[in-house]
Write a protein that holds these residues in place. Structure first.
Motif, PDB file in Angstrom:
ATOM      1  N   ASP A   1       0.844  -1.183   0.000  1.00  0.00           N
ATOM      2  CA  ASP A   1       0.000   0.000   0.000  1.00  0.00           C
ATOM      3  C   ASP A   1       0.885   1.240   0.000  1.00  0.00           C
ATOM      4  O   ASP A   1       1.910   1.284   0.692  1.00  0.00           O
ATOM      5  CB  ASP A   1      -0.917   0.021   1.219  1.00  0.00           C
ATOM      6  N   PHE A   2       0.478   2.247  -0.769  1.00  0.00           N
ATOM      7  CA  PHE A   2       1.209   3.503  -0.866  1.00  0.00           C
ATOM      8  C   PHE A   2       0.282   4.655  -0.520  1.00  0.00           C
ATOM      9  O   PHE A   2      -0.885   4.654  -0.912  1.00  0.00           O
ATOM     10  CB  PHE A   2       1.735   3.718  -2.294  1.00  0.00           C
ATOM     11  N   VAL A   3       0.801   5.655   0.185  1.00  0.00           N
ATOM     12  CA  VAL A   3       0.073   6.905   0.386  1.00  0.00           C
ATOM     13  C   VAL A   3       0.928   8.050  -0.129  1.00  0.00           C
ATOM     14  O   VAL A   3       2.150   8.050   0.026  1.00  0.00           O
ATOM     15  CB  VAL A   3      -0.293   7.138   1.869  1.00  0.00           C
ATOM     16  N   PHE A   4       0.263   9.002  -0.783  1.00  0.00           N
ATOM     17  CA  PHE A   4       0.941  10.169  -1.319  1.00  0.00           C
ATOM     18  C   PHE A   4       0.100  11.412  -1.083  1.00  0.00           C
ATOM     19  O   PHE A   4      -1.125  11.327  -0.906  1.00  0.00           O
ATOM     20  CB  PHE A   4       1.169  10.030  -2.837  1.00  0.00           C
ATOM     21  N   ALA A   5       0.768  12.559  -1.103  1.00  0.00           N
ATOM     22  CA  ALA A   5       0.075  13.835  -1.164  1.00  0.00           C
ATOM     23  C   ALA A   5      -0.132  14.182  -2.625  1.00  0.00           C
ATOM     24  O   ALA A   5       0.830  14.319  -3.379  1.00  0.00           O
ATOM     25  CB  ALA A   5       0.880  14.925  -0.460  1.00  0.00           C
ATOM     26  N   CYS A   6      -1.393  14.270  -3.042  1.00  0.00           N
ATOM     27  CA  CYS A   6      -1.743  14.623  -4.414  1.00  0.00           C
ATOM     28  C   CYS A   6      -1.829  16.138  -4.503  1.00  0.00           C
ATOM     29  O   CYS A   6      -2.697  16.763  -3.884  1.00  0.00           O
ATOM     30  CB  CYS A   6      -3.083  13.974  -4.774  1.00  0.00           C
ATOM     31  N   ASP A   7      -0.923  16.742  -5.252  1.00  0.00           N
ATOM     32  CA  ASP A   7      -0.829  18.195  -5.374  1.00  0.00           C
ATOM     33  C   ASP A   7      -1.620  18.658  -6.592  1.00  0.00           C
ATOM     34  O   ASP A   7      -1.338  18.249  -7.715  1.00  0.00           O
ATOM     35  CB  ASP A   7       0.637  18.602  -5.515  1.00  0.00           C
ATOM     36  N   ASN A   8      -2.618  19.509  -6.371  1.00  0.00           N
ATOM     37  CA  ASN A   8      -3.373  20.049  -7.509  1.00  0.00           C
ATOM     38  C   ASN A   8      -3.017  21.495  -7.811  1.00  0.00           C
ATOM     39  O   ASN A   8      -3.706  22.173  -8.571  1.00  0.00           O
ATOM     40  CB  ASN A   8      -4.885  19.914  -7.269  1.00  0.00           C
ATOM     41  N   GLY A   9      -1.941  21.987  -7.199  1.00  0.00           N
ATOM     42  CA  GLY A   9      -1.480  23.337  -7.466  1.00  0.00           C
ATOM     43  C   GLY A   9      -1.787  24.322  -6.369  1.00  0.00           C
ATOM     44  O   GLY A   9      -1.084  25.325  -6.215  1.00  0.00           O
TER      45      GLY A   9
ATOM     46  N   PRO B   1       2.189  12.287   4.099  1.00  0.00           N
ATOM     47  CA  PRO B   1       1.595  11.104   4.732  1.00  0.00           C
ATOM     48  C   PRO B   1       2.619   9.991   4.940  1.00  0.00           C
ATOM     49  O   PRO B   1       3.562   9.833   4.172  1.00  0.00           O
ATOM     50  CB  PRO B   1       0.539  10.673   3.717  1.00  0.00           C
ATOM     51  N   ALA B   2       2.416   9.219   6.005  1.00  0.00           N
ATOM     52  CA  ALA B   2       3.269   8.060   6.289  1.00  0.00           C
ATOM     53  C   ALA B   2       2.406   6.958   6.872  1.00  0.00           C
ATOM     54  O   ALA B   2       1.544   7.217   7.715  1.00  0.00           O
ATOM     55  CB  ALA B   2       4.390   8.423   7.247  1.00  0.00           C
ATOM     56  N   LEU B   3       2.632   5.733   6.420  1.00  0.00           N
ATOM     57  CA  LEU B   3       1.893   4.577   6.915  1.00  0.00           C
ATOM     58  C   LEU B   3       2.708   3.831   7.952  1.00  0.00           C
ATOM     59  O   LEU B   3       3.884   3.534   7.731  1.00  0.00           O
ATOM     60  CB  LEU B   3       1.567   3.615   5.773  1.00  0.00           C
ATOM     61  N   LEU B   4       2.080   3.524   9.111  1.00  0.00           N
ATOM     62  CA  LEU B   4       2.651   2.535  10.006  1.00  0.00           C
ATOM     63  C   LEU B   4       2.223   1.173   9.506  1.00  0.00           C
ATOM     64  O   LEU B   4       1.110   1.018   8.995  1.00  0.00           O
ATOM     65  CB  LEU B   4       2.169   2.756  11.433  1.00  0.00           C
ATOM     66  N   PRO B   5       3.086   0.166   9.614  1.00  0.00           N
ATOM     67  CA  PRO B   5       2.797  -1.133   8.996  1.00  0.00           C
ATOM     68  C   PRO B   5       1.427  -1.685   9.366  1.00  0.00           C
ATOM     69  O   PRO B   5       1.045  -1.724  10.527  1.00  0.00           O
ATOM     70  CB  PRO B   5       3.914  -2.030   9.544  1.00  0.00           C
ATOM     71  N   SER B   6       0.687  -2.127   8.368  1.00  0.00           N
ATOM     72  CA  SER B   6      -0.654  -2.654   8.594  1.00  0.00           C
ATOM     73  C   SER B   6      -0.630  -4.087   9.091  1.00  0.00           C
ATOM     74  O   SER B   6      -1.623  -4.576   9.612  1.00  0.00           O
ATOM     75  CB  SER B   6      -1.470  -2.576   7.295  1.00  0.00           C
TER      76      SER B   6
ATOM     77  N   THR C   1       0.867  15.480   8.139  1.00  0.00           N
ATOM     78  CA  THR C   1       1.250  16.796   8.636  1.00  0.00           C
ATOM     79  C   THR C   1       0.216  17.829   8.210  1.00  0.00           C
ATOM     80  O   THR C   1      -0.034  17.981   7.007  1.00  0.00           O
ATOM     81  CB  THR C   1       2.627  17.198   8.090  1.00  0.00           C
ATOM     82  N   PRO C   2      -0.403  18.534   9.159  1.00  0.00           N
ATOM     83  CA  PRO C   2      -1.294  19.635   8.780  1.00  0.00           C
ATOM     84  C   PRO C   2      -0.476  20.836   8.310  1.00  0.00           C
ATOM     85  O   PRO C   2       0.574  21.144   8.889  1.00  0.00           O
ATOM     86  CB  PRO C   2      -2.046  19.955  10.083  1.00  0.00           C
ATOM     87  N   VAL C   3      -0.918  21.482   7.251  1.00  0.00           N
ATOM     88  CA  VAL C   3      -0.262  22.689   6.744  1.00  0.00           C
ATOM     89  C   VAL C   3      -1.093  23.890   7.179  1.00  0.00           C
ATOM     90  O   VAL C   3      -2.271  23.995   6.832  1.00  0.00           O
ATOM     91  CB  VAL C   3      -0.112  22.643   5.219  1.00  0.00           C
ATOM     92  N   GLN C   4      -0.481  24.775   7.943  1.00  0.00           N
ATOM     93  CA  GLN C   4      -1.161  25.952   8.475  1.00  0.00           C
ATOM     94  C   GLN C   4      -0.467  27.223   8.005  1.00  0.00           C
ATOM     95  O   GLN C   4       0.752  27.238   7.826  1.00  0.00           O
ATOM     96  CB  GLN C   4      -1.161  25.935  10.005  1.00  0.00           C
TER      97      GLN C   4
END
Length: 488
Positions: A332-340, A380-385, A395-398
Motif C-alpha cells: 500500500d502507498f500513500v501520497f500527497a496529491c498536489d493540484n497546485g 503522509p506516512a503509513l505505520l505497517p498494517s 502533517t497539517p499545513v497551516q
C-alpha cells in the motif's frame, strides 16, 4: 418493541459508537452468525495515543462466522467512547498514564468465545518542544558529504536487529544568485533502537545534470532543454516480504526532481523512483522510475502515469512525499496529491510489487483539515498494517508566522503531525464522526519553525516519533530530525 428494533438495527450496522464503563463495552455485529461458537480473536495489537488508543485483531475461522465482537475496558472508563469497525477499534476519552486492559470476544448465534486482551497506556505529548532532542547521524567509516545543512524526512524500518533510517541530506547553495537546496537520499542504521544512527551510503546523490530534455508540456525554463541538477528527497522504506524475487525484498522509494537556477521550485518536474536490494546493508539495484505524471522529464517517464491510473488522480499535477507498507501479499502507498493549491491524501495499492498501481481511496481531503485549523494535509506516512493496528501519520499545513533566514512572515508551513487510525485497510477508510476524521494523537509544531513530516516504526524503542524541523530563526537555516519522545 420499538426500542428493541432500534437496538437490533444498531447491532446489524457493523459500526457502533457508545460509552464504556468498567465491564460494559461495545458490541459490533458483522453478519448472521454460524452453528459453531467462534474461537477467540487472535493477534490483537494496538497503538497508545494521547487520551486515545486504537487496536485490531484477526477474525476467527470463517467456519464460525462471528455475529460480532464485544469489547470491554478495565479499569472503569466512564468517559470512553468506543468505535468498532469490523476487526478494528478506536477508543477515545481515556485518561493518560493509566494502563488499560482491552478485552475482545467474538460471538455468534452458537455462543461467545473466550477473550483476548491487549494492554495499552495512553500518554500525552510533551508540549515543551524545546526538549525535542535532534537525532544524530555519525559518519562512521563513511562520510555523508551531502549533510552540510542538516537532515530531514525520516523514514524508519526495523529489520535484522537494527533500526534503519532513510533520510534527506541537505546542502544549501547559491546558483546564479538564487538560493537552492541540493538534497540527496541517504541510508543509515542504528544498533540502539533508534537513539542514534551511523551513516551507511547515499543512493540518490544531488548532481549537476546539464542538457536535460523536459516533458512534452511547456518547459518552465523557456526551452525544451534545461540545464540544472537532480535532487532526491522525502524517501521511504518498505520490507516487501511478499515479493517472490528475494533480491528485491527491500525497496527504497524517493521523490526525484529537477532543479535549475532560474526557478528553484520545480518539484513537479519529477517522478517517484525506486531501488531494491536483498538486504538493507547489501548492494542496491540501479534506480528505476515507477510513478510519473504529465510534467515528468522524459528521462524519468514510467509506465505508470498517475493521470491514467484513475479519474480521481487526474487533478494531481504531481505526487509528493509518500510512504509504503506491506498489505496482504502486496504493498500500500500513500501520497500527497498536489493540484497546485492544496493537497489531498490518496491511497494506491500494488499487488505486483511496484510494477503497476491501482487507486484505492482518497483518505483525506483539504476540508478535513478544517477541524485542525489547517489548510490541508501533507507528508503522509503509513505505520505497517501487518500489526493489525494500521495508522496514517500526516502533517497539517497551516498559515502561521515562520522564520526564514532570520525574517518572520506568515506563510503556509508544515505544522506538526497527526495520527489517524485506519478503520478498514481494504477500502482505505478512516474512523470518522460526523464526517470528520478521528485522531489518536497530535504533535504540535514548534513556534516559528517549519516542522512536520513524521516517521516511526513499531520496532523502534530508543526514540519516539521523529519529526523533521526547519529552523530559520537565524541567518543560516538549519535542518534537523527531532525526537518527540512519544511512542505508540
Amino acid at each position: 418493541m420499538k426500542l428493541e428494533r432500534q437496538l437490533i438495527a444498531l447491532l446489524l450496522s457493523g459500526i457502533l459508537l457508545l460509552s464504556a464503563c468498567g465491564g460494559h463495552g461495545a458490541w459490533s455485529s458483522n453478519n448472521d452468525g454460524g452453528n459453531t461458537a467462534p474461537s477467540a480473536p487472535a493477534n490483537i495489537a494496538g497503538n497508545a495515543g494521547d487520551g486515545a488508543v486504537s487496536f485490531g485483531w484477526d477474525a476467527p475461522a470463517a467456519s464460525t462466522e462471528p455475529l460480532g465482537y464485544n469489547i470491554t475496558i478495565a479499569p472503569a472508563a466512564a468517559a470512553a467512547q468506543i468505535t468498532v469497525n469490523g476487526t478494528h477499534a478506536l477508543v477515545r476519552g481515556l485518561s493518560n498514564d493509566t494502563t488499560y486492559t482491552f478485552s475482545v470476544t467474538a460471538k455468534n448465534n452458537a455462543g461467545e468465545s473466550t477473550a483476548n486482551t491487549v494492554l495499552l497506556q495512553p500518554t500525552a505529548v510533551d508540549i515543551n518542544t524545546a526538549k525535542y532532542p535532534p537525532i544524530v547521524v555519525n559518519n562512521g567509516q563513511n562520510v555523508d558529504t551531502n549533510n552540510v545543512n542538516g537532515i530531514s524526512d525520516p523514514a524508519l524500518l526495523s529489520s535484522s536487529g537494527k533500526t534503519w533510517m532513510a533520510y534527506s541530506s541537505i546542502h544549501a547553495s547559491q546558483q546564479a544568485g538564487n538560493s537552492v537546496q541540493d538534497v540527496s537520499t541517504s541510508l543509515a542504521f542504528s544498533t540502539n533502537g533508534g537513539a542514534s544512527y551511523t551513516y551507511l551510503r547515499t543512493l540518490g546523490a544531488a548532481t549537476i545534470a546539464p542538457d536535460i530534455v523536459m516533458s512534452s508540456t511547456a518547459s518552465p525554463c523557456g526551452s525544451s532543454i534545461c540545464s540544472g541538477r537532480w535532487v532526491y528527497e522525502a524517501p521511504f522504506l518498505v520490507d516487501d516480504r511478499g515479493d517472490p524475487n528475494a533480491s528485491q525484498r527491500f525497496k527504497l522509494f524517493t521523490h526525484k526532481h529537477f532543479l535549475f537556477p532560474a526557478n528553484p521550485d520545480t518539484s513537479t518536474l519529477s517522478a517517484i523512483v525506486m531501488w531494491t536490494a536483498p538486504s538493507l546493508d547489501s548492494n542496491w539495484s540501479a534506480e528505476k522510475s515507477v510513478l510519473s505524471w504529465d510534467s515528468t522529464p522524459q528521462k524519468l517517464v514510467s509506465n505508470n502515469n498517475i493521470g491514467t491510473i484513475d479519474p480521481a488522480l487526474t487533478e494531481c499535477i504531481a505526487l509528493k512525499e509518500g510512504s509504503a507498507a506491506a498489505y496482504n501479499s502486496g504493498l500500500d502507498f500513500v501520497f500527497a496529491c498536489d493540484n497546485g493549491t492544496t493537497r489531498k491524501i490518496v491511497l494506491l495499492r500494488s499487488t505486483d510489487h511496484a510494477v503497476t498501481f491501482k487507486y484505492i481511496a482518497t483518505l483525506l481531503e483539504a476540508i478535513d483539515a478544517d477541524a485542525f485549523s489547517a489548510d490541508y494535509f501533507s507528508a503522509p506516512a503509513l505505520l505497517p498494517s501487518e500489526s493489525n493496528a494500521p495508522v496514517l501519520l500526516v502533517t497539517p499545513v497551516q498559515t502561521r508566522p515562520i522564520s526564514t533566514n532570520g525574517v518572520t512572515i506568515n506563510s503556509a508551513a508544515d505544522s506538526g503531525c497527526i495520527a489517524f487510525p485506519i478503520a478498514d485497510e481494504a477500502t482505505g477508510t478512516l474512523f470518522r464522526s460526523s464526517s470528520a476524521p478521528l485522531e489518536i494523537l497530535q504533535i504540535l509544531p514548534i513556534t516559528n519553525h517549519n516542522n512536520g513530516a513524521c516517521g516511526w516504526d513499531r520496532g523502534v524503542n530508543g526514540s519516539g516519533i521523529l519529526i523533521s524541523d526547519e529552523d530559520g530563526t537565524t541567518s543560516t537555516v538549519k535542518f534537523s530530525i527531532l525526537n518527540s519522545a512519544k511512542q505508540f
